[in-house]
Design a protein around this motif. Structure first.
Motif, PDB file in Angstrom:
ATOM      1  N   THR A 170       0.614   3.897   1.885  1.00  0.00           N
ATOM      2  CA  THR A 170       0.822   4.072   3.381  1.00  0.00           C
ATOM      3  C   THR A 170       1.872   3.140   3.864  1.00  0.00           C
ATOM      4  O   THR A 170       2.464   3.835   4.643  1.00  0.00           O
ATOM      5  N   GLU A 171       2.094   1.935   3.423  1.00  0.00           N
ATOM      6  CA  GLU A 171       2.907   1.111   4.153  1.00  0.00           C
ATOM      7  C   GLU A 171       4.552   1.543   3.427  1.00  0.00           C
ATOM      8  O   GLU A 171       5.504   1.600   4.178  1.00  0.00           O
ATOM      9  N   GLN A 186     -11.680   6.772   2.362  1.00  0.00           N
ATOM     10  CA  GLN A 186     -10.329   6.925   1.613  1.00  0.00           C
ATOM     11  C   GLN A 186     -10.206   8.073   0.878  1.00  0.00           C
ATOM     12  O   GLN A 186      -9.100   8.592   0.821  1.00  0.00           O
ATOM     13  N   LEU A 219       4.962   5.140   5.431  1.00  0.00           N
ATOM     14  CA  LEU A 219       5.227   5.303   6.706  1.00  0.00           C
ATOM     15  C   LEU A 219       5.988   4.081   7.387  1.00  0.00           C
ATOM     16  O   LEU A 219       6.497   4.206   8.364  1.00  0.00           O
ATOM     17  N   LEU A 230      -4.671  14.793   2.026  1.00  0.00           N
ATOM     18  CA  LEU A 230      -3.217  14.623   1.723  1.00  0.00           C
ATOM     19  C   LEU A 230      -2.898  15.533   0.545  1.00  0.00           C
ATOM     20  O   LEU A 230      -1.647  15.929   0.736  1.00  0.00           O
ATOM     21  N   ILE A 256      -7.511  10.810   1.272  1.00  0.00           N
ATOM     22  CA  ILE A 256      -6.323  10.989   0.166  1.00  0.00           C
ATOM     23  C   ILE A 256      -6.424  12.600  -0.372  1.00  0.00           C
ATOM     24  O   ILE A 256      -5.514  13.281  -0.612  1.00  0.00           O
ATOM     25  N   ARG A 298       0.931  -1.156  -0.002  1.00  0.00           N
ATOM     26  CA  ARG A 298       0.119  -0.075   0.125  1.00  0.00           C
ATOM     27  C   ARG A 298       0.699   1.238   0.006  1.00  0.00           C
ATOM     28  O   ARG A 298       2.083   1.127   0.389  1.00  0.00           O
TER      29      ARG A 298
END
Length: 372
Positions: A285-286, A348, A289, A355, A352, A283
């Protein structure tokens, strides 16, 4: 004898040995020794004619009287046939003596006792090499496996046990050659041995052939051969199994079996030498982060730590989870690929968009290097 003289008009023995017409006896012998070793049929099958040419040249040029007569024939041409005694050849009415040629061959190729080496019966002949294809799963190729391949080929006859004789009988000694496999033949100037026609050069003869193999001693049949495939074998690799090929003749050893390995593709893993490869989606995010994810291996899943700020296409290494091989197993090479969801939930999309709005005021631009 006339025939050898006529051949001399057409054959240049000096050229056959690679020497000049003024070569000394020592130079002729040295040239013959070298060429005989390079062309002897026992060591180089298929060069019989060349070896005969070399031997004929040496038989004449190594004998001073024959060489003198040969030179005279070559000098005079066809007119020479009126100037020599006909019918008896050289060296008297009984023909020439080529024993010195045999003596030299004996020294070169192990024929002891100073006797001229005669043609011998066909000796043991090695069997044919065979090739078979073996299809393996990806896992068996990586880990190694013991399996079998089925061959169709010549093997010892099951009825006569390879003797070629009908049950209850045995091969007998050939009466024509006395078991030698060869018979002597005189051709005037030349005396030589040739394989016996009665027994085919085997020295033994079958009176009542085996009904299964018709006297050959072998039959075509299927047989299974056990094959041990080493761990880490690659697609297209050939594995040699000594003496597991075709049956030999006249007591000769079997040939070899070559097994060509075809490895099926795996739905998850690829192969690069002893390393396994795979692509794992992560992902956004993975990747941004950082995270600890689970990745599959052939032995089961393992944990992989993804550092924060990981870019798509980065390859990470999982030690010892590749293909087994001599010197140690390889590694699993995991290429990370950032996945974009095909559809976004309301939550989601809101996250986003937040962000995106936060990035609008940031100086970082991933396309800055493109000049746009």
């Amino acid at each position: 004898m006339t025939q050898p003289q006529r051949e001399w008009l057409d054959v240049d023995y000096y050229r056959a040995l690679g020497v000049s017409t003024t070569a000394s006896e020592k130079e002729i012998t040295k040239a013959y020794r070298k060429l005989a070793k390079e062309n002897h049929p026992d060591s180089h099958p298929g060069r019989e004619e060349r070896f005969k040419e070399i031997s004929s040249a040496y038989a004449v040029l190594s004998d001073a009287e024959k060489r003198k007569s040969y030179d005279e024939v070559r000098r005079l041409g066809p007119g020479a046939f009126g100037g020599f005694a006909g019918g008896g050849g050289f060296g008297g009415p009984n023909g020439g003596n080529v024993g010195d040629l045999g003596d030299l061959l004996g020294g070169l190729f192990g024929n002891r006792g100073g006797q001229r080496k005669r043609a011998s019966a066909p000796g043991p002949r090695r069997g044919d090499d065979l090739e078979s294809t073996l299809n393996l799963s990806f896992e068996d190729a990586v880990n190694g496996v013991t399996t079998t391949v089925t061959l169709m080929g010549s093997g010892p006859c099951s009825t006569c046990n390879a003797t070629g004789a009908a049950p209850g009988t045995s091969p007998i000694v050939c009466s024509a050659c006395g078991g030698r496999g060869v018979v002597d033949a005189n051709q005037g100037f030349f005396s030589f041995s040739q394989p016996c026609n009665m027994c085919g050069g085997n020295g033994m003869r079958v009176e009542r052939p085996c009904p299964t193999c018709n006297g050959s001693g072998g039959e075509q049949k299927a047989r299974e051969v056990k094959v041990r495939i080493p761990a880490g074998v690659e697609n297209g690799q050939r594995i040699r199994l000594k003496q597991r090929g075709g049956m030999g003749a006249n007591g000769g050893p079997p040939g070899d079996l070559y097994v060509v390995v075809r490895v099926k593709e795996h739905q998850l893993f690829g192969r690069r030498g002893k390393n396994l490869t795979m692509t794992v989606p992560v992902r956004f995010t993975e990747a941004a982060l950082g995270a600890t994810i689970s990745v599959p291996t052939l032995e089961g899943p393992v944990s992989l730590k993804v550092p924060a700020g990981t870019k798509t296409g980065r390859t990470m290494r999982v030690k010892g989870r590749g293909a087994a091989a001599a010197g140690g197993a390889g590694d699993l090479l995991v290429t990370l690929e950032i996945a974009v969801p095909p559809e976004l939930s309301v939550a989601q999309r809101a996250a986003i968009e937040a962000l995106r709005d936060a990035e609008a005021g940031e100086p970082w631009n991933p396309r800055a290097g493109l000049g746009v």
